[in-house]
Design a protein around this motif. Structure first.
Motif, PDB file in Angstrom:
ATOM      1  N   ILE A   1       0.825  -1.212   0.000  1.00  0.00           N
ATOM      2  CA  ILE A   1       0.000   0.000   0.000  1.00  0.00           C
ATOM      3  C   ILE A   1       0.860   1.263   0.000  1.00  0.00           C
ATOM      4  O   ILE A   1       0.398   2.337  -0.360  1.00  0.00           O
ATOM      5  N   HIS A   2       2.113   1.142   0.359  1.00  0.00           N
ATOM      6  CA  HIS A   2       3.011   2.300   0.411  1.00  0.00           C
ATOM      7  C   HIS A   2       3.920   2.398  -0.814  1.00  0.00           C
ATOM      8  O   HIS A   2       4.779   3.276  -0.872  1.00  0.00           O
ATOM      9  N   ALA A   3       3.731   1.535  -1.781  1.00  0.00           N
ATOM     10  CA  ALA A   3       4.572   1.533  -2.985  1.00  0.00           C
ATOM     11  C   ALA A   3       4.390   2.838  -3.756  1.00  0.00           C
ATOM     12  O   ALA A   3       3.308   3.418  -3.774  1.00  0.00           O
ATOM     13  N   PRO A   4       5.426   3.284  -4.419  1.00  0.00           N
ATOM     14  CA  PRO A   4       5.294   4.508  -5.212  1.00  0.00           C
ATOM     15  C   PRO A   4       4.420   4.306  -6.455  1.00  0.00           C
ATOM     16  O   PRO A   4       3.826   5.260  -6.958  1.00  0.00           O
TER      17      PRO A   4
ATOM     18  N   GLY B   1      -5.610  -2.881   5.949  1.00  0.00           N
ATOM     19  CA  GLY B   1      -6.582  -2.738   7.028  1.00  0.00           C
ATOM     20  C   GLY B   1      -7.546  -1.591   6.778  1.00  0.00           C
ATOM     21  O   GLY B   1      -7.354  -0.767   5.876  1.00  0.00           O
ATOM     22  N   HIS B   2      -8.583  -1.551   7.597  1.00  0.00           N
ATOM     23  CA  HIS B   2      -9.623  -0.540   7.404  1.00  0.00           C
ATOM     24  C   HIS B   2      -9.109   0.889   7.638  1.00  0.00           C
ATOM     25  O   HIS B   2      -9.514   1.810   6.935  1.00  0.00           O
ATOM     26  N   ASN B   3      -8.231   1.081   8.606  1.00  0.00           N
ATOM     27  CA  ASN B   3      -7.683   2.425   8.825  1.00  0.00           C
ATOM     28  C   ASN B   3      -6.861   2.886   7.631  1.00  0.00           C
ATOM     29  O   ASN B   3      -6.917   4.051   7.233  1.00  0.00           O
ATOM     30  N   ALA B   4      -6.103   1.968   7.037  1.00  0.00           N
ATOM     31  CA  ALA B   4      -5.326   2.314   5.843  1.00  0.00           C
ATOM     32  C   ALA B   4      -6.265   2.655   4.685  1.00  0.00           C
ATOM     33  O   ALA B   4      -5.993   3.583   3.913  1.00  0.00           O
TER      34      ALA B   4
ATOM     35  N   ARG C   1      -9.189   4.024   4.894  1.00  0.00           N
ATOM     36  CA  ARG C   1      -9.690   5.387   5.156  1.00  0.00           C
ATOM     37  C   ARG C   1      -8.673   6.433   4.696  1.00  0.00           C
ATOM     38  O   ARG C   1      -9.034   7.428   4.074  1.00  0.00           O
ATOM     39  N   ARG C   2      -7.402   6.206   5.043  1.00  0.00           N
ATOM     40  CA  ARG C   2      -6.350   7.155   4.644  1.00  0.00           C
ATOM     41  C   ARG C   2      -6.212   7.225   3.129  1.00  0.00           C
ATOM     42  O   ARG C   2      -6.068   8.304   2.560  1.00  0.00           O
ATOM     43  N   VAL C   3      -6.258   6.076   2.481  1.00  0.00           N
ATOM     44  CA  VAL C   3      -6.117   6.044   1.023  1.00  0.00           C
ATOM     45  C   VAL C   3      -7.266   6.791   0.364  1.00  0.00           C
ATOM     46  O   VAL C   3      -7.060   7.589  -0.557  1.00  0.00           O
ATOM     47  N   VAL C   4      -8.483   6.550   0.823  1.00  0.00           N
ATOM     48  CA  VAL C   4      -9.654   7.198   0.231  1.00  0.00           C
ATOM     49  C   VAL C   4      -9.537   8.713   0.316  1.00  0.00           C
ATOM     50  O   VAL C   4      -9.897   9.419  -0.627  1.00  0.00           O
TER      51      VAL C   4
ATOM     52  N   ILE D   1     -12.323   2.706  -2.047  1.00  0.00           N
ATOM     53  CA  ILE D   1     -13.749   2.966  -1.816  1.00  0.00           C
ATOM     54  C   ILE D   1     -14.558   1.681  -1.950  1.00  0.00           C
ATOM     55  O   ILE D   1     -15.472   1.423  -1.161  1.00  0.00           O
ATOM     56  N   ARG D   2     -14.241   0.853  -2.930  1.00  0.00           N
ATOM     57  CA  ARG D   2     -14.991  -0.388  -3.143  1.00  0.00           C
ATOM     58  C   ARG D   2     -14.865  -1.364  -1.978  1.00  0.00           C
ATOM     59  O   ARG D   2     -15.693  -2.243  -1.820  1.00  0.00           O
ATOM     60  N   ARG D   3     -13.835  -1.203  -1.134  1.00  0.00           N
ATOM     61  CA  ARG D   3     -13.645  -2.084   0.013  1.00  0.00           C
ATOM     62  C   ARG D   3     -14.022  -1.427   1.344  1.00  0.00           C
ATOM     63  O   ARG D   3     -14.204  -2.106   2.346  1.00  0.00           O
ATOM     64  N   LEU D   4     -14.133  -0.127   1.354  1.00  0.00           N
ATOM     65  CA  LEU D   4     -14.390   0.611   2.590  1.00  0.00           C
ATOM     66  C   LEU D   4     -15.801   0.341   3.115  1.00  0.00           C
ATOM     67  O   LEU D   4     -16.754   0.258   2.337  1.00  0.00           O
ATOM     68  N   GLN D   5     -15.912   0.233   4.438  1.00  0.00           N
ATOM     69  CA  GLN D   5     -17.214   0.039   5.074  1.00  0.00           C
ATOM     70  C   GLN D   5     -17.475   1.138   6.096  1.00  0.00           C
ATOM     71  O   GLN D   5     -18.071   0.888   7.143  1.00  0.00           O
ATOM     72  N   ASP D   6     -17.074   2.337   5.797  1.00  0.00           N
ATOM     73  CA  ASP D   6     -17.237   3.478   6.692  1.00  0.00           C
ATOM     74  C   ASP D   6     -18.182   4.478   6.033  1.00  0.00           C
ATOM     75  O   ASP D   6     -17.799   5.222   5.130  1.00  0.00           O
ATOM     76  N   LEU D   7     -19.426   4.482   6.494  1.00  0.00           N
ATOM     77  CA  LEU D   7     -20.440   5.343   5.876  1.00  0.00           C
ATOM     78  C   LEU D   7     -20.139   6.823   6.063  1.00  0.00           C
ATOM     79  O   LEU D   7     -20.495   7.636   5.209  1.00  0.00           O
ATOM     80  N   ILE D   8     -19.484   7.180   7.140  1.00  0.00           N
ATOM     81  CA  ILE D   8     -19.164   8.591   7.390  1.00  0.00           C
ATOM     82  C   ILE D   8     -18.148   9.093   6.364  1.00  0.00           C
ATOM     83  O   ILE D   8     -18.346  10.147   5.747  1.00  0.00           O
TER      84      ILE D   8
END
Length: 158
Positions: free
Chosen positions: A11-14, A29-32, A34-37, A50-57
């Protein structure tokens, strides 16, 4: 002879393709997510997250404030899917998210398609469109939802 191993998705690759691969491989992970989105500069990486995120907020925030139309639409699709119940999110969380939603198309989708009748009934209270209420009154599989749509139509006439 040395065997060449495929590099592990990172996830940190250039390289954006490597970041998307990490998201698609579910090694993030879910926190990562959120940061990516909210912070990744690449549109494709953000859409994959976004397609994997489960955070409605977070998804609602992206829907409301994202300048990139493709990312915004991906967030709307995912938000609508999660709100209607295409997942394992808690019903109370989804009810709260519905109350905070101001998008008429998403509310209409929930009124028509939410997995739980209680969520469809809650969406009806946010709808003022006669045609949609009439459609639900006539076609919803749950009698309590049909009755709530009929009551909403009567209240709108008053």
């Amino acid at each position: 002879m040395r065997l060449r191993r495929n590099p592990r998705p990172d996830i940190h690759a250039p390289d954006p393709a490597s970041r998307r691969a990490a998201i698609d491989a579910a090694v993030v992970g879910h926190n990562a997510l959120r940061r990516v989105v909210t912070h990744d500069p690449d549109r494709g990486v953000r859409c994959a997250a976004i397609r994997r995120l489960q955070d409605l907020i977070i998804l609602r925030q992206v829907c409301e404030s994202e300048s990139d139309e493709v990312v915004r639409e991906a967030a709307r699709v995912r938000y609508r899917q999660l709100l209607a119940g295409g997942d394992t999110l808690d019903i109370g969380y989804r009810h709260a998210a519905l109350k905070a939603c101001s998008d008429a198309q998403i509310i209409a989708h929930v009124a028509r398609s939410a997995r739980e009748p209680s969520l469809r009934r809650a969406a009806l209270g946010l709808i003022d469109e006669w045609g949609l209420l009439e459609e639900i009154r006539c076609h919803d599989p749950d009698p309590t939802v049909r009755s709530a749509a009929a009551d909403r139509l009567i209240n709108l006439r008053s």
